[in-house]
Design a protein around this motif. Sequence first.
Motif, PDB file in Angstrom:
ATOM      1  N   LEU A 137       0.843  -1.188   0.000  1.00 55.93           N
ATOM      2  CA  LEU A 137       0.000   0.000   0.000  1.00 55.93           C
ATOM      3  C   LEU A 137       0.885   1.247   0.000  1.00 55.93           C
ATOM      4  N   PHE A 138       0.751   2.082  -1.060  1.00 51.53           N
ATOM      5  CA  PHE A 138       1.596   3.282  -1.210  1.00 51.53           C
ATOM      6  C   PHE A 138       3.075   2.920  -1.053  1.00 51.53           C
ATOM      7  N   ARG A 139       3.504   1.872  -1.727  1.00 45.36           N
ATOM      8  CA  ARG A 139       4.836   1.317  -1.514  1.00 45.36           C
ATOM      9  C   ARG A 139       5.960   2.261  -1.936  1.00 45.36           C
ATOM     10  N   SER A 140       5.687   3.199  -2.826  1.00 49.38           N
ATOM     11  CA  SER A 140       6.750   4.104  -3.281  1.00 49.38           C
ATOM     12  C   SER A 140       6.941   5.306  -2.357  1.00 49.38           C
ATOM     13  N   TYR A 141       6.049   5.478  -1.389  1.00 48.90           N
ATOM     14  CA  TYR A 141       6.142   6.645  -0.503  1.00 48.90           C
ATOM     15  C   TYR A 141       7.110   6.369   0.635  1.00 48.90           C
TER      16      TYR A 141
END
Length: 203
Positions: free
Chosen positions: A123-127
Amino acid sequence: MTDLTIIAADLAAICLLTFAVYFPRHHRRDLVAAFLGVNIGVLAVSMVLGSSTVGAGLGLGLFGVLSIIRLRSSEIAQHEVAYYFAALALGLISGLSSEVTILSGALMLLVVAALFVGDHPGLFRSYRQQTVRLDVAYTDEAALRARLETVLGGRVVNLTVRELDLVNDITVAEVRYTAGDSPLVRDSPAVREPGPRVERIAA
């Protein structure tokens, strides 16, 4: 037999939350003991309160007191706060229930599922979030943002300056960014230059 069923349901839920969701993701051993101890303790106390004339009000008060004591005793991250409250909630749901019903079982599964989804690494792994200390005092936010995007290799989505030391030429910033998503060109002037330096002020 009903009490044993309630205890078994609570143990299944807290073990699923702790050993299948939390520990494989965060690997913090001390909080495993905290989650299990708090859950079992709250379960035991709430079952005693539920079987007496004291009522559920004191049980909910216990929830608040325990949470305040735990959160003031040591610093833990926000996602660990969520796991901690989930452990408390599972103990209270089980302990204050007279029997395992469809509602209580569904609520326990909902608590575990909420943490499973909300804390999922996909979940929102690039943040990302970092506290960065730079050896330049940046008074220009645009220059600071450009420098951070170069250093971190991503696009800054939120920036808060925590410390601006004009004497020692230091900037401390809390940065939230998306990894590998920098809009800047590496050889652009904004990136090549570290930004305006600020004159040192005599002490």
